[in-house]
Design a protein around this motif. Structure first.
Motif, short mmCIF file in Angstrom:
data_model
loop_
_atom_site.label_atom_id
_atom_site.label_comp_id
_atom_site.label_asym_id
_atom_site.label_seq_id
_atom_site.Cartn_x
_atom_site.Cartn_y
_atom_site.Cartn_z
N GLU A 197 -17.49 -30.60 -24.29
CA GLU A 197 -16.90 -29.25 -24.33
C GLU A 197 -17.45 -28.41 -25.49
OE1 GLU A 197 -14.43 -27.98 -22.07
OE2 GLU A 197 -15.22 -29.72 -21.02
N ASP A 198 -18.30 -28.97 -26.32
CA ASP A 198 -18.74 -28.27 -27.52
C ASP A 198 -19.40 -26.93 -27.24
OD1 ASP A 198 -17.68 -30.28 -29.02
OD2 ASP A 198 -19.56 -30.97 -29.89
N ALA A 199 -20.24 -26.89 -26.20
CA ALA A 199 -20.92 -25.62 -25.89
C ALA A 199 -19.92 -24.55 -25.48
CB ALA A 199 -21.95 -25.83 -24.79
N ALA A 200 -18.94 -24.92 -24.66
CA ALA A 200 -17.92 -23.95 -24.24
C ALA A 200 -17.06 -23.52 -25.42
CB ALA A 200 -17.05 -24.56 -23.14
N LEU A 201 -16.75 -24.44 -26.32
CA LEU A 201 -15.96 -24.10 -27.51
C LEU A 201 -16.74 -23.13 -28.39
CD1 LEU A 201 -14.56 -27.64 -28.36
CD2 LEU A 201 -13.18 -25.64 -27.73
N ALA A 202 -18.03 -23.40 -28.60
CA ALA A 202 -18.85 -22.53 -29.43
C ALA A 202 -18.96 -21.14 -28.82
CB ALA A 202 -20.24 -23.14 -29.63
N ALA A 203 -19.10 -21.08 -27.49
CA ALA A 203 -19.19 -19.78 -26.82
C ALA A 203 -17.89 -19.00 -26.98
CB ALA A 203 -19.52 -19.99 -25.34
N TYR A 204 -16.77 -19.69 -26.88
CA TYR A 204 -15.49 -18.99 -27.04
C TYR A 204 -15.32 -18.48 -28.46
CZ TYR A 204 -10.62 -17.72 -26.85
OH TYR A 204 -9.46 -17.00 -26.92
N LEU A 205 -15.66 -19.30 -29.44
CA LEU A 205 -15.51 -18.89 -30.83
C LEU A 205 -16.40 -17.69 -31.16
CD1 LEU A 205 -15.29 -22.25 -32.82
CD2 LEU A 205 -13.43 -20.84 -31.96
N ALA A 206 -17.53 -17.59 -30.47
CA ALA A 206 -18.45 -16.47 -30.71
C ALA A 206 -18.07 -15.23 -29.92
CB ALA A 206 -19.87 -16.89 -30.35
N SER A 207 -17.09 -15.35 -29.02
CA SER A 207 -16.68 -14.22 -28.18
C SER A 207 -15.65 -13.35 -28.90
CB SER A 207 -16.08 -14.73 -26.87
OG SER A 207 -14.75 -15.23 -27.07
#
Length: 262
Positions: free
Chosen positions: A72-82
């Motif tokens: 899930e790391d990629a999805a978490l990073a994308a959310y944090l950058a949103s």
């Protein structure tokens, strides 16, 4: 939000702040802080949110590791950058992990946990050096020890990648947080809990408990809300004995079952 709900929220937040202060006081300068929880509560994500806020306030980098798949790391990073919002949240929840259809609900998937992730995103948007990662396996069919071995390996790598002044804050189930296996442990329990394999690092293990309330628990046949035995007057316990399971045991005033995802 009604006045009654607002008052309850403020009281819960104040309790989280008090418990966070106790943990910070006793954990001191330890850079690997492992929190052993009952999954699926309302109060624990608020406590963790407070700790991330407190530790990052002076510019210290903080990595929050949650017991969800490393994938899930990629999805978490994308959310944090949103910028947050419904569309970004929908993308975060798009993976199979966030669906509990056809499986027992172990309590890790809740609106409270999603709000914790959103709180970290908001801190990051303010300029804080914070991030969220997962450290669990997608599926583990080879037993408890294999799973703990893998989780410990992922967390070790995350710790070794930390800048020199950063902290790794790990939220996990209370068995994974043990420094060693209890002498009276059931035979199916792993011989070396996850935290035991990280004891050579700057580890500080905390057991999160409560004086009263209810928790979400999984028994052999089902998962459901269960009452805690009332334990009035319990205060924090610091342990330094070689055979300790945790360095610190804290009792929050009360725990309640969170808003689990359907």
């Amino acid at each position: 939000m009604t006045a009654l709900l607002l008052t309850a929220a403020l009281v819960t937040t104040a309790r989280a702040d008090e418990t966070a202060m106790q943990i910070r006081q006793h954990a001191g300068e330890h850079r690997l802080l492992v929190l052993g929880e009952y999954h699926g509560t309302c109060e624990t994500p608020l406590l963790v949110r407070q700790l991330v806020d407190d530790y990052s306030r002076d510019g210290t980098p903080v990595v929050l590791a949650l017991e969800l798949p490393h994938s899930e790391d990629a999805a978490l990073a994308a959310y944090l950058a949103s910028e947050g919002g419904a569309e970004a949240m929908t993308a975060l929840r798009a993976s199979r992990y966030w669906s509990v259809i056809g499986e027992r609900h172990d309590g890790r998937r809740s609106h409270d946990m999603l709000e914790l992730i959103e709180a970290v995103r908001a801190l990051r948007a303010q300029g804080r050096a914070v991030q969220v990662i997962g450290y669990d396996l997608v599926v583990s069919t080879r037993g408890n020890q294999t799973r703990d071995d893998a989780m410990a390996a992922i967390l070790r790598q995350a710790y070794l990648r930390l800048p020199g002044n950063a902290r790794l804050l790990v939220l996990t189930g209370n068995v994974h947080a043990m420094r060693q296996r209890p002498a009276d442990a059931p035979p199916e329990m792993q011989l070396q809990p996850m935290a035991a394999m990280l004891a050579d690092l700057d580890l500080y293990s905390v057991r999160l408990d409560a004086r009263k309330g209810s928790i979400w628990a999984c028994l052999p046949d089902s998962c459901s809300s269960l009452p805690l035995r009332d334990r009035p007057g319990r205060e924090l316990r610091v342990s330094t004995e070689p055979d300790r399971q945790y360095d610190l045991w804290v009792w929050m005033p009360e725990l309640s079952v969170g808003r689990l995802l359907k």
